[in-house]
Scaffold this motif. Structure first.
Motif, PDB file in Angstrom:
ATOM      1  N   SER A   1       0.562  -1.077  -0.011  1.00 17.80           N
ATOM      2  CA  SER A   1       0.397  -0.259   0.147  1.00 17.80           C
ATOM      3  C   SER A   1       1.065   0.915  -0.584  1.00 17.80           C
ATOM      4  CB  SER A   1      -0.835  -0.199   1.263  1.00 17.80           C
ATOM      5  OG  SER A   1      -0.333  -0.232   2.313  1.00 17.80           O
ATOM      6  N   GLY A   2       2.264   1.478   0.169  1.00 14.41           N
ATOM      7  CA  GLY A   2       3.217   2.682   0.426  1.00 14.41           C
ATOM      8  C   GLY A   2       3.012   2.987   2.209  1.00 14.41           C
TER       9      GLY A   2
ATOM     10  N   LEU B   1       6.340  -2.005   0.667  1.00 12.77           N
ATOM     11  CA  LEU B   1       6.263  -2.011  -0.344  1.00 12.77           C
ATOM     12  C   LEU B   1       6.413  -3.089  -0.950  1.00 12.77           C
ATOM     13  CD1 LEU B   1       9.046   0.659  -0.558  1.00 12.77           C
ATOM     14  CD2 LEU B   1       6.851   0.723  -1.342  1.00 12.77           C
ATOM     15  N   THR B   2       6.516  -3.696  -2.234  1.00 15.61           N
ATOM     16  CA  THR B   2       5.791  -5.420  -3.053  1.00 15.61           C
ATOM     17  C   THR B   2       7.982  -4.819  -3.739  1.00 15.61           C
ATOM     18  OG1 THR B   2       3.912  -5.170  -2.809  1.00 15.61           O
ATOM     19  CG2 THR B   2       5.269  -6.385  -4.669  1.00 15.61           C
TER      20      THR B   2
ATOM     21  N   PRO C   1      -3.919  -1.425  -3.640  1.00 15.10           N
ATOM     22  CA  PRO C   1      -3.002  -1.794  -3.105  1.00 15.10           C
ATOM     23  C   PRO C   1      -2.925  -1.930  -1.630  1.00 15.10           C
ATOM     24  CG  PRO C   1      -1.804  -0.429  -4.228  1.00 15.10           C
ATOM     25  CD  PRO C   1      -3.706  -0.414  -4.994  1.00 15.10           C
ATOM     26  N   ALA C   2      -3.737  -2.746  -1.277  1.00 15.79           N
ATOM     27  CA  ALA C   2      -3.523  -2.494   0.427  1.00 15.79           C
ATOM     28  C   ALA C   2      -2.771  -3.538   2.063  1.00 15.79           C
ATOM     29  CB  ALA C   2      -4.376  -3.255   0.901  1.00 15.79           C
ATOM     30  N   SER C   3      -1.726  -4.232   0.876  1.00 12.96           N
ATOM     31  CA  SER C   3      -0.750  -4.999   1.890  1.00 12.96           C
ATOM     32  C   SER C   3       0.110  -4.370   2.713  1.00 12.96           C
ATOM     33  CB  SER C   3      -0.461  -6.251   1.192  1.00 12.96           C
ATOM     34  OG  SER C   3       0.595  -5.846   0.050  1.00 12.96           O
TER      35      SER C   3
ATOM     36  N   GLY D   1       6.210  -3.238 -12.666  1.00 10.43           N
ATOM     37  CA  GLY D   1       4.772  -1.999 -12.497  1.00 10.43           C
ATOM     38  C   GLY D   1       4.389  -1.063 -11.425  1.00 10.43           C
ATOM     39  N   GLY D   2       3.595  -0.757 -10.972  1.00  9.42           N
ATOM     40  CA  GLY D   2       3.333  -0.365 -10.068  1.00  9.42           C
ATOM     41  C   GLY D   2       3.955   1.025  -9.580  1.00  9.42           C
ATOM     42  N   THR D   3       3.194   1.371  -8.027  1.00  5.08           N
ATOM     43  CA  THR D   3       3.793   2.125  -7.764  1.00  5.08           C
ATOM     44  C   THR D   3       4.534   2.248  -6.345  1.00  5.08           C
ATOM     45  OG1 THR D   3       1.723   3.573  -8.691  1.00  5.08           O
ATOM     46  CG2 THR D   3       2.872   4.709  -6.978  1.00  5.08           C
ATOM     47  N   TYR D   4       4.280   1.852  -5.490  1.00  6.93           N
ATOM     48  CA  TYR D   4       4.852   1.144  -4.330  1.00  6.93           C
ATOM     49  C   TYR D   4       5.838   0.255  -4.019  1.00  6.93           C
ATOM     50  CZ  TYR D   4       0.655   5.056  -3.343  1.00  6.93           C
ATOM     51  OH  TYR D   4      -0.145   5.035  -3.584  1.00  6.93           O
TER      52      TYR D   4
END
Length: 360
Positions: free
Chosen positions: A242-243, A257-258, A302-304, A332-335
């Motif tokens: 989720s960031g 972050l992932t 995103p929530a983890s 891809g993605g943001t966080y």
């Protein structure tokens, strides 16, 4: 003379007896008594008159004695009035009884009619309830049939692997959300007009490529692709980091972050794993404490804490497909962060790094 006097005494006694025994002295009986008295008088009148005391004849003296001794007989009019009154009373009683019986019949009829209305209302209500139940059953059947059609279509497109039963459960909702994400629709899990239209003309997933058997996680679309022997087998909805910041088990602070990049499945734990940050179902670790795992909460965003969440049903299915060493590619993605980059979140893995029973 004694005989005549006796007869005169018998007349009123006879009348009294007849009245006392209830014989109605009206009509012919009265006439009969009158005739008898008249004959008696004539007989007495024809008897010889003897000189009485002081020049008074014996007949006059007998007449006076009869007047003193014999009571007067009731008049015929009075007897008739009594009988008329009795008949009137009897008639009134009969009419009252008839009226009471009529009221009783009317009451019974009203009660019967009221009971009939109640039965009719109950019957109508039961019929209405039965019609409503049939209508509801038809509606449910149509809805179930519609869901089954959607499930079948999602299965053809590789989004759904559960039974086609017409029941919109977690697996169906998760499949619909994954389809909506790939097709650029609002991922609410509801099959509306836009989703139905997209099911007829779906967007083909854009894969990046890699090993013949691999897992790709598109963090931008929040979906996972499973490819086996070069063929797309499944598409799943996911929820990644989720960031947001969180407190680690050691008391520090880390960011959710992932990791992005290419990894492999390092270890697997069947069933549930209780980690410091929560419960992981059938986790498949690909980097340190980060894993693809089942969860009861897989929102469309995103929530983890950094792991890749999938539904518990999807995790159970995927767990059986992935071997240790299977390629896992995330992009891809943001966080996100790259492994070994020293970015926030890498010093304290967001998943589970503790020792656990490993399915190798």
């Amino acid at each position: 003379m004694r005989r005549n006097l006796l007869l005169l005494l018998l007349v009123p006694i006879l009348v009294v007896i007849l009245v006392g025994t209830g014989v109605v002295l009206a009509g012919p009986p009265v006439a009969l008594v009158g005739s008898f008295v008249g004959s008696l008088v004539k007989t007495l009148g024809a008897a010889p008159v003897s000189a009485g005391v002081n020049g008074v004849s014996s007949s006059d003296e007998e007449a006076r004695q009869v007047d003193r001794i014999a009571p007067s007989a009731p008049a015929g009019a009075e007897v008739t009035e009594v009988a008329t009154a009795a008949r009137a009373a009897a008639k009134a009683d009969a009419e009252a009884d008839a009226e009471a019986a009529a009221r009783a019949r009317a009451k019974a009829k009203a009660q019967a009619e009221a009971a009939a209305k109640v039965r009719a209302a109950a019957k109508a209500e039961a019929a209405a309830g039965a019609r409503a139940a049939r209508a509801e059953q038809r509606r449910e059947d149509r809805e179930k049939a519609g869901i089954a059609v959607v499930q079948g279509r999602l299965a053809e497109l590789k989004y759904y692997a559960d039974s086609i039963d017409g029941v919109s459960g977690t697996a169906t909702i998760s499949a619909v959300m994954a389809f909506q994400k790939v097709n650029g629709l609002s991922a609410d899990g509801v099959v509306g007009p836009l989703t139905r239209a997209a099911l007829d003309q779906p967007v083909a997933p854009a894969l990046q490529g890699g090993a013949a058997t691999r897992v790709e996680v598109d963090l931008t679309k929040q979906v996972l692709y499973y490819v086996r022997n070069g063929q797309l087998e499944r598409i799943m909805a996911v929820s990644s980091g989720s960031g947001e910041s969180y407190e680690t088990s050691s008391g520090g602070t880390a960011t959710s972050l992932t990791p992005v990049g290419s990894y492999i499945v390092e270890r697997k734990i069947p069933g549930i794993r209780e980690a410091p940050l929560g419960s992981l179902y059938d986790p498949m670790y690909f980097y340190a404490g980060w894993a693809i795992h089942g969860s009861d909460s897989v929102p469309s965003y995103p929530a983890s804490h950094g792991c890749v969440r999938v539904s518990r049903a999807d995790a159970l299915w995927l767990y059986a497909q992935l071997d240790i060493g299977t390629q896992v590619s995330l992009y891809g993605g943001t966080y996100t962060f790259s492994a070994g980059s020293g970015a926030a979140g890498t010093s304290a893995p967001a998943g589970d790094t503790g020792a656990a029973e490993v399915d190798s």
